[in-house]
Design an enzyme around this catalytic site. Structure first.
Site, PDB file in Angstrom:
ATOM      1  N   ALA A  66       0.873  -1.168   0.000  1.00  0.00           N
ATOM      2  CA  ALA A  66       0.000   0.000   0.000  1.00  0.00           C
ATOM      3  C   ALA A  66       0.914   1.222   0.000  1.00  0.00           C
ATOM      4  O   ALA A  66       2.075   1.132   0.405  1.00  0.00           O
ATOM      5  CB  ALA A  66      -0.863  -0.008   1.256  1.00  0.00           C
ATOM      6  N   GLY A 112       0.603  -4.963   0.862  1.00  0.00           N
ATOM      7  CA  GLY A 112      -0.580  -4.980   0.006  1.00  0.00           C
ATOM      8  C   GLY A 112      -0.311  -5.601  -1.365  1.00  0.00           C
ATOM      9  O   GLY A 112      -1.228  -6.095  -2.019  1.00  0.00           O
ATOM     10  N   GLU A 115      -0.585  -9.186  -0.812  1.00  0.00           N
ATOM     11  CA  GLU A 115      -2.012  -9.435  -0.561  1.00  0.00           C
ATOM     12  C   GLU A 115      -2.799  -9.435  -1.871  1.00  0.00           C
ATOM     13  O   GLU A 115      -3.718 -10.235  -2.055  1.00  0.00           O
ATOM     14  CB  GLU A 115      -2.555  -8.381   0.420  1.00  0.00           C
ATOM     15  CG  GLU A 115      -1.991  -8.593   1.817  1.00  0.00           C
ATOM     16  CD  GLU A 115      -2.370  -7.492   2.792  1.00  0.00           C
ATOM     17  OE1 GLU A 115      -2.014  -6.323   2.521  1.00  0.00           O
ATOM     18  OE2 GLU A 115      -3.005  -7.788   3.808  1.00  0.00           O
ATOM     19  N   GLU A 135       4.532  -5.444   7.248  1.00  0.00           N
ATOM     20  CA  GLU A 135       3.750  -4.458   8.005  1.00  0.00           C
ATOM     21  C   GLU A 135       4.218  -4.261   9.444  1.00  0.00           C
ATOM     22  O   GLU A 135       4.202  -3.143   9.964  1.00  0.00           O
ATOM     23  CB  GLU A 135       2.258  -4.838   8.002  1.00  0.00           C
ATOM     24  CG  GLU A 135       1.539  -4.522   6.698  1.00  0.00           C
ATOM     25  CD  GLU A 135       1.640  -5.623   5.656  1.00  0.00           C
ATOM     26  OE1 GLU A 135       2.490  -6.522   5.813  1.00  0.00           O
ATOM     27  OE2 GLU A 135       0.866  -5.587   4.691  1.00  0.00           O
TER      28      GLU A 135
HETATM   29  N1  CO8 Z   1       4.601   3.230  -0.562  1.00  0.00           N
HETATM   30  C1  CO8 Z   1       4.989   4.398  -1.074  1.00  0.00           C
HETATM   31  N2  CO8 Z   1       6.149   4.572  -1.746  1.00  0.00           N
HETATM   32  C2  CO8 Z   1       6.942   3.490  -1.886  1.00  0.00           C
HETATM   33  C3  CO8 Z   1       6.601   2.236  -1.363  1.00  0.00           C
HETATM   34  C4  CO8 Z   1       5.368   2.121  -0.682  1.00  0.00           C
HETATM   35  N3  CO8 Z   1       4.910   0.970  -0.190  1.00  0.00           N
HETATM   36  N4  CO8 Z   1       7.586   1.370  -1.650  1.00  0.00           N
HETATM   37  C5  CO8 Z   1       8.526   2.062  -2.322  1.00  0.00           C
HETATM   38  N5  CO8 Z   1       8.147   3.341  -2.472  1.00  0.00           N
HETATM   39  C6  CO8 Z   1       8.870   4.426  -3.134  1.00  0.00           C
HETATM   40  C7  CO8 Z   1      10.029   4.923  -2.281  1.00  0.00           C
HETATM   41  O1  CO8 Z   1       9.582   5.830  -1.326  1.00  0.00           O
HETATM   42  C8  CO8 Z   1      10.912   5.546  -3.339  1.00  0.00           C
HETATM   43  O2  CO8 Z   1      10.361   6.776  -3.679  1.00  0.00           O
HETATM   44  P1  CO8 Z   1      11.338   8.089  -3.766  1.00  0.00           P
HETATM   45  O3  CO8 Z   1      12.279   7.758  -4.908  1.00  0.00           O
HETATM   46  O4  CO8 Z   1      10.390   9.193  -4.068  1.00  0.00           O
HETATM   47  O5  CO8 Z   1      12.037   8.184  -2.466  1.00  0.00           O
HETATM   48  C9  CO8 Z   1      10.709   4.632  -4.556  1.00  0.00           C
HETATM   49  O6  CO8 Z   1       9.478   3.937  -4.319  1.00  0.00           O
HETATM   50  C10 CO8 Z   1      11.812   3.608  -4.736  1.00  0.00           C
HETATM   51  O7  CO8 Z   1      11.931   2.893  -3.513  1.00  0.00           O
HETATM   52  P2  CO8 Z   1      13.317   2.687  -2.745  1.00  0.00           P
HETATM   53  O8  CO8 Z   1      14.245   3.802  -3.050  1.00  0.00           O
HETATM   54  O9  CO8 Z   1      13.014   2.414  -1.314  1.00  0.00           O
HETATM   55  O10 CO8 Z   1      13.853   1.366  -3.485  1.00  0.00           O
HETATM   56  P3  CO8 Z   1      14.848   0.284  -2.880  1.00  0.00           P
HETATM   57  O11 CO8 Z   1      15.236  -0.586  -4.015  1.00  0.00           O
HETATM   58  O12 CO8 Z   1      15.926   0.927  -2.092  1.00  0.00           O
HETATM   59  O13 CO8 Z   1      13.955  -0.568  -1.840  1.00  0.00           O
HETATM   60  C11 CO8 Z   1      12.001  -1.774  -1.145  1.00  0.00           C
HETATM   61  C12 CO8 Z   1      12.899  -1.342  -2.325  1.00  0.00           C
HETATM   62  C13 CO8 Z   1      12.753  -2.737  -0.245  1.00  0.00           C
HETATM   63  C14 CO8 Z   1      10.785  -2.447  -1.728  1.00  0.00           C
HETATM   64  C15 CO8 Z   1      11.591  -0.512  -0.331  1.00  0.00           C
HETATM   65  O14 CO8 Z   1      11.098   0.482  -1.225  1.00  0.00           O
HETATM   66  C16 CO8 Z   1      10.538  -0.758   0.714  1.00  0.00           C
HETATM   67  O15 CO8 Z   1      10.839  -1.310   1.762  1.00  0.00           O
HETATM   68  N6  CO8 Z   1       9.277  -0.335   0.436  1.00  0.00           N
HETATM   69  C17 CO8 Z   1       8.205  -0.440   1.380  1.00  0.00           C
HETATM   70  C18 CO8 Z   1       7.712  -1.858   1.473  1.00  0.00           C
HETATM   71  C19 CO8 Z   1       6.613  -1.983   2.505  1.00  0.00           C
HETATM   72  O16 CO8 Z   1       6.811  -1.779   3.686  1.00  0.00           O
HETATM   73  N7  CO8 Z   1       5.415  -2.354   2.060  1.00  0.00           N
HETATM   74  C20 CO8 Z   1       4.281  -2.539   2.925  1.00  0.00           C
HETATM   75  C21 CO8 Z   1       3.501  -1.283   3.002  1.00  0.00           C
HETATM   76  S1  CO8 Z   1       2.248  -1.371   4.220  1.00  0.00           S
HETATM   77  C22 CO8 Z   1       1.024  -2.229   3.468  1.00  0.00           C
HETATM   78  O17 CO8 Z   1       1.103  -2.657   2.365  1.00  0.00           O
HETATM   79  C23 CO8 Z   1      -0.198  -2.397   4.299  1.00  0.00           C
HETATM   80  C24 CO8 Z   1      -1.346  -2.985   3.498  1.00  0.00           C
HETATM   81  C25 CO8 Z   1      -2.616  -2.872   4.229  1.00  0.00           C
HETATM   82  C26 CO8 Z   1      -3.040  -1.422   4.269  1.00  0.00           C
HETATM   83  C27 CO8 Z   1      -4.434  -1.350   4.735  1.00  0.00           C
HETATM   84  C28 CO8 Z   1      -4.901   0.081   4.804  1.00  0.00           C
HETATM   85  C29 CO8 Z   1      -4.506   0.794   6.095  1.00  0.00           C
END
Ligand code: CO8
Length: 255
Positions: A66, A112, A115, A135
């Site tokens: 998400a 997500g 999911e 999460e």
């Molecule tokens: N949301 C928003 N932006 C994201 C997300 C995300 N989930 N994942 C990556 N991005 C963005 C980064 O912020 C970055 O943007 P910017 O260049 O503007 O800074 C861009 O994508 C590239 O990402 P990274 O530079 O971080 O790339 P890396 O190769 O270094 O890392 C990863 C890749 C490991 C995937 C890393 O981006 C990461 O850890 N992302 C988050 C993963 C995560 O925690 N996902 C779970 C989110 S919570 C969720 O899904 C809950 C679902 C249920 C919600 C229910 C409603 C409340």
């Protein structure tokens, strides 16, 4: 219909939906969830579409979760609403489509994103895929059905390990535990997904729809009855007449 966050293309009877937010690793913001829900509604009523593939744009990510930026300052009511709405308008819809939905997992499938892949009926992955439910590292738990679908796919013990540890697993491990069906090179992922979709699309769409429903009910006490009902209902349909006649006439059925 014009979409900002997804691209839609057609190959034979298969529709490929690509999430196109590579700048955010295809993270699901509310607008993307709405667009996905809308296209699925449209496709569900479109007889020319016999199978659907969902994938992510780029070579790095299916869906990285998400959109964290979007919900970062939400309170309890907004968060619950987001989760409920998402489950209703997208995740449960995918699972209950009357046509098969294949996730072509082309990289990160996190939170997500995993999911969404788990809500699909079938998962194929590329070798670079990384899957997990991170999460708890954000102080959250999965909110789009992850605590329910993961145990069904891999068993409670492994689901607990993945959810509590937040660790990402690679595609080989995901296949080993039944989280994905097959692993291909990134280059082969879409062609192999399309091949599977075409095989499914050559079968009776009515039978597939009934099978989806019966399998979806397999973990409830209504499953056996649903199977019996669907089995009976299909005997009244032309597809059954065509399928059985084709077999007896030693030719391919034309559904
Ligand atoms: N949301 C928003 N932006 C994201 C997300 C995300 N989930 N994942 C990556 N991005 C963005 C980064 O912020 C970055 O943007 P910017 O260049 O503007 O800074 C861009 O994508 C590239 O990402 P990274 O530079 O971080 O790339 P890396 O190769 O270094 O890392 C990863 C890749 C490991 C995937 C890393 O981006 C990461 O850890 N992302 C988050 C993963 C995560 O925690 N996902 C779970 C989110 S919570 C969720 O899904 C809950 C679902 C249920 C919600 C229910 C409603 C409340």
């Amino acid at each position: 219909m014009n979409y900002e966050n997804i691209a839609v293309s057609t190959e034979g009877n298969t529709t490929v939906i690509t999430i196109t937010r590579p700048q955010a690793l295809n993270a699901l913001n509310a607008a993307t969830i709405t667009e996905l829900g809308n296209i699925l509604d449209k496709l569900d009523g479109d007889a020319s579409c016999r199978a659907i593939i969902i994938t992510g744009s780029g070579e790095k990510s299916f869906v990285a979760g998400a959109d964290i930026k979007e919900f970062s300052d939400f309170g309890a009511v907004q968060a619950e609403e987001l989760a409920r709405n998402g489950q209703r308008t997208l995740f449960n819809k995918v699972e209950n489509m009357t046509k098969p939905v294949i996730a072509a997992v082309n990289g990160f499938a996190l939170g997500g994103g995993l999911e969404l892949a788990m809500a699909c009926h079938i998962r194929y992955a590329s070798e670079n895929a990384r899957l997990g439910l991170p999460e708890v590292t954000l102080g959250l738990i999965p909110g789009y059905g992850g605590t329910q679908r993961l145990p069904k796919l891999v068993g409670k013990g492994l689901a607990n390990e993945l959810i509590f540890s937040a660790k990402m697993i690679n595609a080989t491990r995901a296949k080993e535990i039944g989280l994905v069906n097959e692993v291909f090179t990134l280059e082969d992922l879409l062609p192999k997904s399309l091949e599977l979709a075409a095989t499914i699309a050559s079968n009776s769409p009515m039978a597939i729809a009934e099978a989806i429903n019966a399998v979806n009910l397999s973990d409830t006490d209504r499953g056996y009855e649903a199977e019996i009902k669907s089995f009976g209902l299909l005997f009244e349909k032309n597809d059954k007449k065509e399928g059985v006649t084709a077999f007896l006439e030693k030719r391919k059925p034309n559904f």
